[in-house]
Design a protein around this motif. Sequence first.
Motif, short mmCIF file in Angstrom:
data_model
loop_
_atom_site.label_atom_id
_atom_site.label_comp_id
_atom_site.label_asym_id
_atom_site.label_seq_id
_atom_site.Cartn_x
_atom_site.Cartn_y
_atom_site.Cartn_z
N GLN A 8 44.34 44.10 32.76
CA GLN A 8 45.51 43.53 33.41
C GLN A 8 46.64 43.30 32.40
O GLN A 8 47.82 43.51 32.71
CB GLN A 8 45.16 42.22 34.11
N ALA A 64 35.34 35.23 33.44
CA ALA A 64 34.71 35.76 32.22
C ALA A 64 34.09 34.64 31.40
O ALA A 64 32.94 34.76 30.92
CB ALA A 64 35.74 36.52 31.39
N LEU A 101 44.53 38.78 36.80
CA LEU A 101 44.40 38.30 35.42
C LEU A 101 43.86 36.88 35.39
O LEU A 101 42.92 36.57 34.63
CB LEU A 101 45.77 38.36 34.74
N ASP A 130 38.25 43.73 32.36
CA ASP A 130 39.26 43.64 33.42
C ASP A 130 40.44 42.79 33.00
O ASP A 130 41.60 43.10 33.30
CB ASP A 130 38.63 43.07 34.70
N THR A 131 40.16 41.69 32.29
CA THR A 131 41.25 40.83 31.81
C THR A 131 42.15 41.60 30.85
O THR A 131 43.38 41.54 30.94
CB THR A 131 40.68 39.58 31.11
N ASP A 185 38.84 45.55 41.27
CA ASP A 185 38.25 44.42 41.98
C ASP A 185 37.12 44.87 42.89
O ASP A 185 36.15 44.13 43.09
CB ASP A 185 39.32 43.69 42.78
N GLU A 210 36.65 36.61 43.15
CA GLU A 210 36.97 38.04 43.13
C GLU A 210 37.33 38.52 44.53
O GLU A 210 38.21 39.37 44.70
CB GLU A 210 35.79 38.86 42.59
N SER A 238 34.21 41.41 33.15
CA SER A 238 35.36 40.54 33.39
C SER A 238 36.31 40.51 32.20
O SER A 238 37.54 40.44 32.37
CB SER A 238 34.88 39.11 33.71
N VAL A 239 35.75 40.57 30.98
CA VAL A 239 36.61 40.62 29.79
C VAL A 239 37.42 41.91 29.77
O VAL A 239 38.63 41.91 29.48
CB VAL A 239 35.76 40.50 28.50
N ASN A 280 40.08 36.86 36.62
CA ASN A 280 39.13 37.47 35.69
C ASN A 280 38.94 36.65 34.42
O ASN A 280 37.83 36.56 33.88
CB ASN A 280 39.58 38.89 35.33
N ALA A 281 40.02 36.07 33.90
CA ALA A 281 39.92 35.27 32.68
C ALA A 281 39.02 34.05 32.90
O ALA A 281 38.17 33.73 32.06
CB ALA A 281 41.31 34.83 32.22
#
Length: 311
Positions: A50, A21, A14, A46-47, A165, A126, A43-44, A17-18
């Motif tokens: 999570q 992003a 988290l 993925d955030t 990931d 990553e 990435s957004v 990725n944040a």
Amino acid sequence: MAAHTSRSVIFAALGGNAAIAVTKFAAAFFTGSAAMMSEAIHSVVDTGNQLLLLFGLRRSARGPDESHPFGYGLQLYFYTFVVAVMIFGVGAVISFLHGLEKVRHPEPVENAWVNYLVLGLGILFEGAVWIFALRAFNRERRGRPWIRAVRASKDPTVFTVLFEDTAALLGLVTALLGVALSQAFDAPVLDGYASIAIGVILGLTAAFLAYESQSLLTGESAAKEIREGICRIAGDEPGVAGLNQAKTMHFGPNNVFVALSLHFSADLQAAEVEGVVTRIERKIKAAYVEVGQVFIEAQSFEADRRGRAPA
């Protein structure tokens, strides 16, 4: 311990990725790269994924109540399925469509050095999260082959983050190649193709995760060694003449329901049968801490065969 490990892996992903992003979006707007925009969207997603997994872990930890007598463990599997849908519906589709638009209307990537810097940092961060998730997964799989370990796992959070990931790293490398090749050959269309390739990577990842989570959501049995151990405990107990059926189901990573149909010795009294049942239940729960409830039915071989015979 498993829940703690899952949360640690999710929090690590988290945070990474944040941060990535925000950086990717800034680079995408500054350079006009379609591949970089796809990576920012990735990435957004993925955030958000999570956050969904953390919410699912919290919901699944609730104990049994009147409306959910077996607890809320299955909610973790539901939110894992939602994560797979998010990866496909938001990440894969938007990346594919964005890349298709760039292929139709190619524009040169400006200030490509910004993309190289951001993508390089992205691969670094990553990669660190991927190694963290890989170590957690390796502890869980205990030397088993990857696919077999995923299929056998009843806790989807660790392998979901790991595969996310993995897809992220592949996407970053693809975006880097897209930008580099579009510059090297003066062909901006290659940046669009890189975005489409990222969409395909996300789509395949989503399909795999959806397949695994739906299997858990629709009710998987306990691992083979656990089933065999339960049968051995029940069959070895004095007073049990035979085992008719043994069924198990996961209502969460650490919540297994066991249903046994046993044929008891004919000379046992009701109170003695009750004692045998109590001992079997106690021994099963002592041997396998993930077993939450044990239901034992007293039934003769003949009655069991009649019950399973087709009408």
